[in-house]
Design an enzyme around this catalytic site. Structure first.
Site, short mmCIF file in Angstrom:
data_model
loop_
_atom_site.label_atom_id
_atom_site.label_comp_id
_atom_site.label_asym_id
_atom_site.label_seq_id
_atom_site.Cartn_x
_atom_site.Cartn_y
_atom_site.Cartn_z
N VAL A 83 60.23 84.96 50.09
CA VAL A 83 60.52 86.35 49.67
C VAL A 83 61.76 86.29 48.58
O VAL A 83 61.70 86.59 47.41
CB VAL A 83 60.70 87.29 50.71
CG1 VAL A 83 61.16 88.62 50.46
CG2 VAL A 83 59.51 87.36 51.66
N GLU A 132 58.37 93.83 52.07
CA GLU A 132 57.68 93.16 51.14
C GLU A 132 56.43 92.85 51.72
O GLU A 132 56.20 92.39 52.74
CB GLU A 132 58.81 91.47 50.99
CG GLU A 132 57.81 90.80 50.01
CD GLU A 132 57.94 91.53 48.56
OE1 GLU A 132 58.96 91.94 48.12
OE2 GLU A 132 56.42 91.76 48.17
N CYS A 186 53.77 85.05 58.75
CA CYS A 186 53.81 86.42 58.94
C CYS A 186 53.11 86.98 60.03
O CYS A 186 53.57 87.73 61.03
CB CYS A 186 53.74 87.42 57.62
SG CYS A 186 55.00 86.92 56.27
P1 NAD Z 1 62.00 81.77 54.76
O1 NAD Z 1 62.39 81.15 56.07
O2 NAD Z 1 61.24 80.97 53.74
O3 NAD Z 1 63.61 81.80 53.97
C1 NAD Z 1 64.63 82.58 54.66
C2 NAD Z 1 65.90 81.72 54.02
O4 NAD Z 1 67.02 82.63 54.40
C3 NAD Z 1 66.21 80.31 54.22
O5 NAD Z 1 66.34 79.83 53.07
C4 NAD Z 1 67.59 80.40 55.30
O6 NAD Z 1 68.28 79.28 54.76
C5 NAD Z 1 68.06 81.56 54.55
N1 NAD Z 1 69.07 82.42 55.69
C6 NAD Z 1 69.36 82.39 56.67
N2 NAD Z 1 70.60 82.85 57.04
C7 NAD Z 1 71.32 83.24 55.97
C8 NAD Z 1 72.43 83.69 55.59
N3 NAD Z 1 73.44 84.21 56.66
N4 NAD Z 1 72.87 83.89 54.14
C9 NAD Z 1 71.93 83.56 53.12
N5 NAD Z 1 70.86 83.09 53.69
C10 NAD Z 1 70.29 82.68 55.03
O7 NAD Z 1 61.73 83.15 55.01
P2 NAD Z 1 60.57 84.01 54.16
O8 NAD Z 1 59.14 83.68 54.29
O9 NAD Z 1 61.14 84.26 52.89
O10 NAD Z 1 60.59 85.37 54.89
C11 NAD Z 1 61.79 85.94 54.92
C12 NAD Z 1 61.57 87.52 55.50
O11 NAD Z 1 60.55 88.00 54.67
C13 NAD Z 1 60.72 87.30 57.02
O12 NAD Z 1 61.50 88.67 57.81
C14 NAD Z 1 59.41 87.42 56.62
O13 NAD Z 1 58.84 88.13 57.74
C15 NAD Z 1 59.25 88.43 55.63
N6 NAD Z 1 58.21 88.32 54.79
C16 NAD Z 1 57.59 87.04 54.46
C17 NAD Z 1 56.57 86.88 53.65
C18 NAD Z 1 55.99 85.71 53.36
O14 NAD Z 1 54.81 85.53 52.95
N7 NAD Z 1 56.55 84.47 53.81
C19 NAD Z 1 55.97 88.09 53.05
C20 NAD Z 1 56.44 89.37 53.39
C21 NAD Z 1 57.58 89.29 54.14
#
Ligand code: NAD
Length: 451
Positions: A11, A154, A266
Site C-alpha cells: 500500500v 485503501e 486482506c
Molecule cells: P506490508 O506488510 O506489505 O507493508 C508494511 C510495511 O510497514 C513494511 O515494509 C514494514 O517494514 C513497515 N513498517 C512497520 N512498522 C513501521 C514503522 N513503525 N515505521 C515505518 N514502517 C513500518 O503491508 P501492506 O500489504 O502494504 O498493508 C498495509 C496496510 O494496508 C494493512 O493494514 C493492510 O490491511 C492494508 N491494505 C492492504 C492492501 C493490500 O492489497 N496489500 C490493500 C488495502 C489495504
C-alpha cells in the site's frame, strides 16, 4: 504538496509512487533498512505490474525519497500517512502495534500543523487511539502542535494496484475536520478530474467501510465455494451455474468464481478482524464466521480431490507421488504468498509423503524465502519444466500463461495422466479428450474417480 508515508509495503509504496507521479513531493519511511537501501538503489521489493519503472522515474526526478529516518520524514510532510501492517492478533482482531508505534513517533517529532491519515485497515475507533497516542506524546515533550486524524482506507487490489491507485473507483475520506478534508481533496485532485470519486463521511463510518467492502467480497467467494460443493455432490457443473446467475445484474459477474479459497494479506485477516469487532460490540458475527469457515474448508479441497483420485486409504495412494504445482501466489500478477492456498496444499502433499515441482511466474523468490531448501520441493524454471517426471498436475493460481496448455503434451509428461484444476481454467471435456483425468472445483464429474 509535501507528503510522508509510513510503511513501504504494497500500500505505502504504491500510494507514495502514484502521489509522486502526479507531482507531489513524497518521502517514504520504513523501519526495514534493507528495503530502504534496496529502493534507494532501484531494487523494488514487491512485484506489481507497472510499479518498477514508475518508482525509478520518480526517484530519479527527485519527487520520491526513501528513508528510515522517521523524524526527517515527519518534518517533511504536511500530510503524514500511516500505511503499516495490521496483522491478526492471536484472537483474530487487528494488531495495532505498528500503527500506534507510528502515531507515537509522529507525536514525538511533529513540529507544524499536520494531517495524519490512517490508510492501514484498522478497527473502528482506531483514529481515536491514534489521536490520543499523538496527543500523549506531544504532552510528554511539552509541545502544542495542531493535528487532525483522518481515515482514508485503501481499496487497491494487488496485481492491479498501480492502475487502481491512478484510477480509483472511490476515495473514502472520513473526518470531522473540514480543513483536513479540503487538504486531502487537494492532494487527490489529480485522480479526481474525470468525475467525482471522493466520498466524505465521519471517521468511524470510513473505518467500517473498508471492512464491509472486503467482507462483502469474501462472502461472495465463500458463497460460490459452498454452492460448488453442492454442485459437485448433485452432479451439476458450477461453471454453468455461475454463468446462469452472473447475467442477473443484481448478482453480477465479479467475484463469483469458485476456486481453491481466498488468500492474501486482506480478506482472511479482515473478515476475522470484523468478526472480532462485531463480538466486542455485542453483535453475533454469524455470517462472517461462516464465510471464514467455508474458506478454511475450501483451502483443503484440492487435496481432498487428490486423495479422492489416489484413494487407497491413509494417504498411501499419494505417498511417493510427484506433483507439478502451477501457481504459488495467492492470485495472479503478484508475488504475494500471504495466506495463499498453495501453502496449505503443499503442506498437505508433503505430509502425505508426496514431492512437489513448483512454478510461479513471480513468486519463486518469495516461495524460496518461505519454504527454504527441502528435498521434497524443486523450484522450476517454467510450467513445462515443472511437469517433467511428475505424476499429476495441480493448478493453484490462475495466471494467464496457464490457461491454454498443450493437453496432449501434458498427457505424455504426466505418469498418472491427471489434472487437478483449482481455478476451473479448463474445459473438462477437452482435457479428458487428451486422455487425462480431470478434477475441477464444483464440477459434477469430480465426485467419483474418472474412468
Ligand atoms: P506490508 O506488510 O506489505 O507493508 C508494511 C510495511 O510497514 C513494511 O515494509 C514494514 O517494514 C513497515 N513498517 C512497520 N512498522 C513501521 C514503522 N513503525 N515505521 C515505518 N514502517 C513500518 O503491508 P501492506 O500489504 O502494504 O498493508 C498495509 C496496510 O494496508 C494493512 O493494514 C493492510 O490491511 C492494508 N491494505 C492492504 C492492501 C493490500 O492489497 N496489500 C490493500 C488495502 C489495504
Amino acid at each position: 504538496m509535501r507528503v510522508t508515508i509510513f510503511g513501504t509495503g504494497y500500500v505505502g509504496l504504491v500510494t507514495g509512487t502514484c502521489l509522486a507521479e502526479v507531482g507531489h513531493d513524497v518521502v517514504c519511511v520504513d523501519v526495514d533498512q534493507a528495503k530502504i537501501d534496496g529502493l534507494n538503489h532501484g531494487v523494488i521489493p514487491i512485484y506489481e505490474p507497472g510499479l518498477e519503472p514508475m518508482v525509478k522515474a520518480n526517484h530519479a526526478e527527485g519527487r520520491l525519497h526513501f528513508t528510515t529516518d522517521a523524524a526527517d520524514g515527519i518534518r517533511h510532510g504536511d500530510i503524514v500517512f500511516i500505511a503499516v501492517g495490521t496483522p491478526p492478533d492471536e484472537d483474530g482482531s487487528a494488531d495495532l502495534k505498528y500503527v500506534l508505534a507510528v502515531a507515537k513517533t509522529i507525536g514525538a517529532h511533529v513540529d507544524k500543523p499536520t494531517v495524519v491519515v490512517d490508510k492501514s485497515t484498522v478497527p473502528v475507533g482506531t483514529a481515536d487511539k491514534v489521536r490520543t497516542t499523538i496527543a500523549d506524546a506531544l504532552k510528554a515533550r511539552g509541545a502544542d502542535v495542531a493535528f487532525d486524524v483522518v481515515s482514508n482506507p485503501e481499496f487497491l487490489k494487488e496485481g492491479a494496484a498501480v492502475e487502481d491507485c491512478m484510477r480509483p473507483d472511490r476515495i473514502v475520506i472520513g473526518s470531522d475536520s473540514q480543513v483536513a478534508i479540503e487538504k486531502l481533496k487537494r492532494l487527490y485532485a489529480p485522480f479526481n478530474r474525470n468525475h467525482e470519486r471522493i466520498v466524505t463521511m465521519d471517521v468511524r463510518s470510513a473505518e467500517l467501510t473498508k471492512y464491509a467492502a472486503n467482507a462483502m467480497l469474501a462472502t461472495k467467494i465463500s458463497f460460490m465455494n459452498e454452492i460448488s460443493c453442492i454442485a459437485e455432490q448433485v452432479g451439476a457443473d458450477i461453471e454453468h451455474v455461475r454463468q446462469g446467475i452472473g447475467s442477473d445484474p443484481r448478482i453480477g459477474w465479479h467475484f463469483i468464481y469458485p476456486g481453491a479459497g481466498y488468500g492474501g494479506s486482506c480478506f482472511p485477516k479482515d473478515v476475522q478482524a470484523l468478526a472480532r469487532i462485531a463480538q466486542q460490540n455485542g453483535c453475533e458475527p454469524r455470517l462472517l464466521d461462516a464465510v471464514e469457515a467455508v474458506n478454511h474448508a475450501q483451502k483443503g479441497h484440492l487435496f481432498e480431490l487428490v486423495q479422492r483420485h489416489y484413494d487407497k486409504g491413509e494417504d498411501e495412494g499419494v505417498r511417493g507421488k510427484a506433483f507439478a504445482v502451477w501457481g504459488l501466489a495467492f492470485k495472479p500478477n503478484t508475488d504475494d504468498m500471504r495466506e495463499a492456498s498453495s501453502r496449505r496444499l503443499l503442506a498437505q502433499l508433503w505430509e502425505a509423503g508426496a514431492t512437489v515441482r513448483a512454478y510461479d511466474p513471480e513468486a519463486m523468490e518469495e516461495a524460496r524465502r518461505i519454504f527454504g531448501e527441502r528435498v521434497d520441493l524443486v523450484f522450476c524454471e517454467s510450467a513445462q519444466d515443472a511437469v517433467q517426471g511428475c505424476d499429476a498436475l495441480v493448478v493453484v493460481t490462475e495466471w494467464k500463461q496457464f490457461r491454454s496448455p498443450d493437453f496432449a503434451k501434458l498427457a505424455t509428461a504426466l505418469h498418472d495422466r491427471v489434472v487437478f484444476d483449482g481455478r476451473n481454467l479448463y474445459e473438462p471435456a477437452e482435457v479428458e479428450a487428451a486422455g487425462l483425468a480431470y478434477y475441477g472445483i464444483g464440477r459434477g464429474r469430480s465426485v467419483r474417480r474418472p474412468a
